[in-house]
Design a protein around this motif. Sequence first.
Motif, PDB file in Angstrom:
ATOM      1  N   GLN A 124       0.706  -1.082  -0.086  1.00  0.00           N
ATOM      2  CA  GLN A 124      -0.063  -0.045  -0.134  1.00  0.00           C
ATOM      3  C   GLN A 124       0.885   1.346   0.039  1.00  0.00           C
ATOM      4  O   GLN A 124       0.150   2.384  -0.046  1.00  0.00           O
ATOM      5  CB  GLN A 124      -1.079  -0.135   1.162  1.00  0.00           C
ATOM      6  CG  GLN A 124      -2.108  -0.830   1.058  1.00  0.00           C
ATOM      7  CD  GLN A 124      -2.847  -1.031   2.161  1.00  0.00           C
ATOM      8  OE1 GLN A 124      -2.463  -0.781   3.519  1.00  0.00           O
ATOM      9  NE2 GLN A 124      -4.272  -1.180   2.107  1.00  0.00           N
ATOM     10  N   GLN A 142       3.279   4.439  -0.766  1.00  0.00           N
ATOM     11  CA  GLN A 142       3.584   5.088  -2.278  1.00  0.00           C
ATOM     12  C   GLN A 142       4.992   4.735  -2.783  1.00  0.00           C
ATOM     13  O   GLN A 142       5.040   4.791  -3.980  1.00  0.00           O
ATOM     14  CB  GLN A 142       4.094   6.626  -1.669  1.00  0.00           C
ATOM     15  CG  GLN A 142       3.974   7.464  -2.693  1.00  0.00           C
ATOM     16  CD  GLN A 142       2.594   7.681  -3.863  1.00  0.00           C
ATOM     17  OE1 GLN A 142       1.643   7.568  -3.342  1.00  0.00           O
ATOM     18  NE2 GLN A 142       3.015   7.763  -5.010  1.00  0.00           N
ATOM     19  N   THR A 178       5.931   1.652  -3.323  1.00  0.00           N
ATOM     20  CA  THR A 178       5.289   0.630  -4.407  1.00  0.00           C
ATOM     21  C   THR A 178       4.649   1.149  -5.509  1.00  0.00           C
ATOM     22  O   THR A 178       5.198   0.785  -6.542  1.00  0.00           O
ATOM     23  CB  THR A 178       4.295  -0.316  -3.500  1.00  0.00           C
ATOM     24  OG1 THR A 178       4.908  -1.077  -2.587  1.00  0.00           O
ATOM     25  CG2 THR A 178       3.903  -1.486  -4.569  1.00  0.00           C
ATOM     26  N   ARG A 179       3.929   2.236  -5.347  1.00  0.00           N
ATOM     27  CA  ARG A 179       3.145   2.814  -6.326  1.00  0.00           C
ATOM     28  C   ARG A 179       4.311   3.474  -7.511  1.00  0.00           C
ATOM     29  O   ARG A 179       4.097   3.599  -8.691  1.00  0.00           O
ATOM     30  CB  ARG A 179       2.249   3.763  -5.979  1.00  0.00           C
ATOM     31  CG  ARG A 179       1.000   3.319  -5.464  1.00  0.00           C
ATOM     32  CD  ARG A 179      -0.096   4.253  -4.904  1.00  0.00           C
ATOM     33  NE  ARG A 179      -1.205   3.635  -4.448  1.00  0.00           N
ATOM     34  CZ  ARG A 179      -2.152   3.179  -5.753  1.00  0.00           C
ATOM     35  NH1 ARG A 179      -2.324   3.719  -6.998  1.00  0.00           N
ATOM     36  NH2 ARG A 179      -3.501   2.583  -5.098  1.00  0.00           N
ATOM     37  N   ASP A 180       5.391   4.182  -6.890  1.00  0.00           N
ATOM     38  CA  ASP A 180       6.293   4.789  -7.621  1.00  0.00           C
ATOM     39  C   ASP A 180       7.269   3.769  -8.337  1.00  0.00           C
ATOM     40  O   ASP A 180       7.569   4.078  -9.515  1.00  0.00           O
ATOM     41  CB  ASP A 180       7.227   5.552  -6.684  1.00  0.00           C
ATOM     42  CG  ASP A 180       6.583   6.741  -6.028  1.00  0.00           C
ATOM     43  OD1 ASP A 180       5.477   7.184  -6.644  1.00  0.00           O
ATOM     44  OD2 ASP A 180       6.911   7.222  -5.136  1.00  0.00           O
ATOM     45  N   GLY A 235       5.313   2.672 -11.481  1.00  0.00           N
ATOM     46  CA  GLY A 235       5.398   3.635 -12.164  1.00  0.00           C
ATOM     47  C   GLY A 235       6.711   3.506 -13.197  1.00  0.00           C
ATOM     48  O   GLY A 235       6.657   3.786 -14.364  1.00  0.00           O
ATOM     49  N   SER A 238      -5.159  -1.620  -8.194  1.00  0.00           N
ATOM     50  CA  SER A 238      -5.325  -0.379  -8.172  1.00  0.00           C
ATOM     51  C   SER A 238      -4.191   0.372  -8.687  1.00  0.00           C
ATOM     52  O   SER A 238      -4.406   1.489  -9.059  1.00  0.00           O
ATOM     53  CB  SER A 238      -5.685   0.101  -6.686  1.00  0.00           C
ATOM     54  OG  SER A 238      -4.865   0.018  -5.800  1.00  0.00           O
ATOM     55  N   ALA A 239      -3.018  -0.037  -8.456  1.00  0.00           N
ATOM     56  CA  ALA A 239      -1.801   0.997  -8.784  1.00  0.00           C
ATOM     57  C   ALA A 239      -1.301   0.429 -10.275  1.00  0.00           C
ATOM     58  O   ALA A 239      -0.477   0.957 -11.003  1.00  0.00           O
ATOM     59  CB  ALA A 239      -0.723   0.370  -8.035  1.00  0.00           C
TER      60      ALA A 239
END
Length: 446
Positions: free
Chosen positions: A348, A350, A352-354, A357, A384-385
Amino acid sequence: MELDDLIGIARARWRIIVAVFLSALALASAYVFLTPAQYKSTATVFLSINLDQNNLSSGSYALSQNVASYASLVTTDLVAKQVAADLPDLNLSPQALVGKLSSQVQQGTTFVDVSAQDHDPVKAQRIAQAAADEFRKEVQSLQTGLHAAATDAASLPIKPTSPKTTLDLLVAAIIGLLLGIAGAAIRDRLDKTIRTDKQVESATGAAVLAKVIHDSQASTKPLLTDIGEFASRAEAFRLLRTNLQFVDLDHPPRVFVVTSSVPAEGKTQTATNLAISMAKAGHRTLLVDGDLRRPTAAGLLGLDSSVGLTTVLTGQIDLSKAIQVHPESGLHLLAAGKRPPNPTEVLQTQATRDLIGALREAYDAVIIDAPPLLPVADPAVLASAADGAILVTRHGATTAAQLEVAAARLHSVGARIFGSVVNMVPRPDPGAYAYYMEYAPVANKQ
């Protein structure tokens, strides 16, 4: 239920129909061949009444009304005792003889058929004749003027009356077929597992992207690099790869989460083989083992699992050093790394999201192998990411309810479902695959 539905059920549940059909035939065959043959012999007696002309009409009417009562004398102890006395060599008791004797009035007449059954045709003939003779005597003693005449002597039966082999087997076959169809229909009604594309699409709201035929070698040769180029499994993943190119022509997705409803549906093999298929097609492809609870992708590829996603996220190693290459396919792998105590919290972040990306920009395709949706929240977080998710389901094992809940969890986080892959599909008519095997090498040369 329409005819098309029944045909579909018969094709899907043919094993039940065949099993019940063969069981019915086996039972009937056992009955036919183990039951001793019974032979039936019949003698006919004509009853009449001798009266003067004035009373003839009333007497005949009375006889026609009472002929059934007279016929019943055949199966009484009175007649049976006399028959036993007439045939002492048969050593049969009156009670045993009663079980062998029967009588029937020919409709609309005063003819009485006296019959006897026995395993021995000669005995049946002798008993029937003796019973007819004793019946005549007893009837004539009941009423003055009542006359009983033998019209047909007991014949020697040639064919048994039971069992009737052809008829019994035919009836058993019909009953077995009907019971088999009924059993298949009931089993289909009670079966809540996914078996058709329509069920999958109804549960997920998305199309079936590919169906992977059951392969008995999948446990020993799980990867596309282990099998031939024109194997049905390889063709299924080529089809999946092609279909993914058309899910969004305006904004082609690059990051795909591969997940399932419950464990043991083949999601890791699906994710790995999809990534291999893309890599072999010339796409720069990365497989990420996002199952931080039970990571298996690295082991499947024969690579190191100790360094990967978690070690990159915690800053213990650079991304470039954590990525490994599968030599047989050229596929890149980011393994799971060390197992964290809190996988959901890790995914969850940030960070991981970065990372996702950054991978999106670095690769043509990123395939993330995620845990099943129903037990944990991890796959929904990853989806979701990512650009969307591919749902893996197992033919004849995953239920519609499980698939519906899995799809609902993805929708609840705003994740897009690109479609489904159905695993372990029973092999269809071999003719279709044989055609492909003949056609594919020619197409490859063109």
